[in-house]
Design an enzyme around this catalytic site. Structure first.
Site, mmCIF file in Angstrom:
data_model
loop_
_atom_site.group_PDB
_atom_site.id
_atom_site.type_symbol
_atom_site.label_atom_id
_atom_site.label_comp_id
_atom_site.label_asym_id
_atom_site.label_seq_id
_atom_site.Cartn_x
_atom_site.Cartn_y
_atom_site.Cartn_z
ATOM 1 N N VAL A 15 16.442 -17.943 91.972
ATOM 2 C CA VAL A 15 15.608 -17.535 90.972
ATOM 3 C C VAL A 15 13.963 -17.995 91.264
ATOM 4 O O VAL A 15 13.031 -17.188 91.454
ATOM 5 C CB VAL A 15 16.249 -17.295 89.492
ATOM 6 C CG1 VAL A 15 14.723 -16.765 88.588
ATOM 7 C CG2 VAL A 15 17.047 -16.808 89.375
ATOM 8 N N ASP A 34 11.191 -28.658 92.370
ATOM 9 C CA ASP A 34 12.048 -28.954 92.705
ATOM 10 C C ASP A 34 12.129 -30.232 91.511
ATOM 11 O O ASP A 34 11.754 -31.259 92.420
ATOM 12 C CB ASP A 34 12.340 -28.265 93.040
ATOM 13 C CG ASP A 34 14.090 -27.891 92.951
ATOM 14 O OD1 ASP A 34 14.290 -27.044 92.554
ATOM 15 O OD2 ASP A 34 15.078 -28.888 92.577
ATOM 16 N N THR A 119 18.738 -17.453 81.524
ATOM 17 C CA THR A 119 19.623 -16.532 80.957
ATOM 18 C C THR A 119 19.845 -17.764 79.025
ATOM 19 O O THR A 119 20.991 -18.742 79.522
ATOM 20 C CB THR A 119 20.932 -16.107 81.368
ATOM 21 O OG1 THR A 119 20.773 -15.504 82.612
ATOM 22 C CG2 THR A 119 21.395 -14.981 80.357
ATOM 23 N N CYS A 259 26.443 -14.765 86.626
ATOM 24 C CA CYS A 259 26.079 -14.160 85.312
ATOM 25 C C CYS A 259 26.774 -13.514 84.571
ATOM 26 O O CYS A 259 26.787 -13.679 83.324
ATOM 27 C CB CYS A 259 24.508 -13.525 85.738
ATOM 28 S SG CYS A 259 23.183 -13.592 86.661
ATOM 29 N N ARG A 330 29.927 -21.094 94.465
ATOM 30 C CA ARG A 330 29.998 -21.537 93.586
ATOM 31 C C ARG A 330 30.788 -21.255 92.255
ATOM 32 O O ARG A 330 31.034 -21.853 91.267
ATOM 33 C CB ARG A 330 28.332 -21.691 93.164
ATOM 34 C CG ARG A 330 27.623 -23.010 94.307
ATOM 35 C CD ARG A 330 25.884 -23.783 94.037
ATOM 36 N NE ARG A 330 26.046 -22.533 93.596
ATOM 37 C CZ ARG A 330 24.172 -21.683 93.345
ATOM 38 N NH1 ARG A 330 23.532 -23.340 92.675
ATOM 39 N NH2 ARG A 330 23.595 -20.649 92.930
#
Length: 429
Positions: A15, A34, A119, A259, A330
């Site tokens: 993302v 990061d 999210t 998601c 994953r």
């Protein structure tokens, strides 16, 4: 929004990296932050760790890739793109957001806007992210700081579903922030901006998108189970039903990814926090979580029909990733299929042209082929519909397998009649 503005994007994964590249291409000063030194070293060397953009694109960018949190101090926009998984009890795990908020709070400057893209259930941006930033910065949201929420909508592996091609929802803690973010994101999104009236509306919209898909796929999956018990072909039933103008086109399958299996749990958790437990949402999850076991049952039934001894059978699983034409394993539901088959002593071998064999071997705990071979197998589970598998000849595959081969076509990739003519015991969801 001035192109001289500095944008810091926290998280350089599937993302955050596309965002960083898009803003960089529009001339913004971009910091890609990061906590993973390995990831930052890879990016700094000009290598694309996601495989989605190409090494040349990374090498040609002017992004400052760093693990130095102090660089956040010069950013006027900070965008948080960290994972939001669930824990072992299937409750939202906000630890990544909390850690990111702490880092932001320790280094944020006045007049900065902090945007969450991860999210979440409605309320997290203002009730979790904001207070942690305030506590660690001594600044106040609505005075020295502002908040925004703009959910990611990327679809890895799907052409035309990247950052620029999908309408971007934006929201802000006040009208001025909303205007600023609409202008900012509008500079990198061609499909347009949707201004949500509140941050909570935008948060709810994101999870609702995937709840709808989850429930519709669950309906198809339950239909597949019903049809299997009635000795009907689910795809033929759906094709017939689809002749009506208002029939919605969904197909049964394994529901993996970051998601669709997760977002319903976030929305359900948010609902329970205000005193309501959603029934349909959770039942849809139960159906979809059962499908790996159902797929394994189809394999076992086919092996029995072919007179195979389960503990002497070998099955080749084609496709290990969670969706077609991507290499992400994953959150793949193929894990569940393999585990269920192993419980009955079936020897399972995997192959996926998009996944590094050593990585797959470590993740799935089975033998992984580096080169595709069908010899000495009793059958195939076509689990993920990669393009490479679409062109395989059922006749050739069947001829290389042992006698009376079985095929469970989870992806619905091969023509049923052709597979049966090739002497397969053919099955699909």
């Amino acid at each position: 929004m001035s192109e001289t503005s500095t944008i810091c994007i926290i998280g350089q994964g599937y993302v955050g990296l596309p965002l960083a590249l898009a803003f960089d291409q529009e001339g913004y000063d971009v910091i890609g932050y990061d906590i993973s030194e390995q990831k930052i070293d890879t990016l700094t060397s000009g290598t694309d760790p996601t495989g989605d953009h190409g090494d040349e694109t990374i090498a040609d960018s002017d992004i400052t890739f760093t693990t130095d949190a102090s660089t956040l101090e010069r950013a006027s926009i900070i965008i948080v793109t960290v994972p939001t998984p669930v824990d072992d009890s299937k409750n939202p795990d906000l630890s990544f957001i909390e850690a990111a908020a702490t880092t932001v709070g320790e280094h944020v400057s006045e007049e900065t806007t902090v945007v969450l893209e991860s999210t979440v259930y409605p309320g997290v941006t203002q009730d979790v992210l904001g207070p942690i930033i305030e506590e660690n910065s001594g600044l106040t949201v609505g005075e020295e700081l502002s908040l925004g929420y703009s959910p990611e909508r990327l679809s890895p592996g799907d052409a035309g579903r990247g950052l620029r091609e999908v309408t971007k929802i934006v929201s802000g803690s006040d009208e001025e922030t909303l205007d600023r973010l609409a202008e900012l994101y509008g500079s990198v999104v061609d499909e347009g901006i949707y201004r949500a009236p509140t941050i909570e509306t935008a948060e709810a919209a994101k999870v609702t998108e995937n709840v709808q898909r989850d429930i519709n796929i669950a309906l198809m999956n339950e239909l597949a189970i019903v049809c299997e018990h009635m000795d009907l072909d689910t795809h033929e039933v759906l094709e017939a039903a689809g002749s009506k103008w208002n029939f919605h086109q969904y197909r049964p399958g394994l529901v993996g990814g970051h998601c669709i299996p997760i977002d319903p749990l976030y929305l359900a958790h948010g609902a329970e926090r205000v005193g309501y437990r959603p029934q349909l949402i959770m039942q849809g999850r139960e159906v979809n979580e059962y499908m790996p076991k159902h797929t394994a049952e189809l394999v076992l039934q086919a092996l029995n029909r072919s007179g195979k001894v389960l503990k002497e059978s070998r099955i080749l699983v084609l496709g290990l990733s969670y969706k077609s034409n991507v290499g992400d394993i994953r959150t793949s539901q193929v894990h569940g299929v393999i585990r269920a088959l192993a419980e009955y002593g079936v020897d399972v071998v995997g192959y996926d042209p998009h996944v590094d064999p050593d990585t797959a071997r470590e993740s799935f705990g089975i033998e992984i082929q580096s080169e595709l071979s069908f010899t000495e197998f009793d059958g195939v589970v076509l689990a993920t519909g990669h393009e490479e598998f679409m062109t395989l000849s059922p006749e050739t595959v069947a001829s290389e397998l042992d006698e009376e081969p079985i095929l469970v076509d989870v992806a619905g990739a091969w023509e049923k009649d052709r597979a049966i003519e090739a002497n397969f015991d053919y099955n699909r969801l």
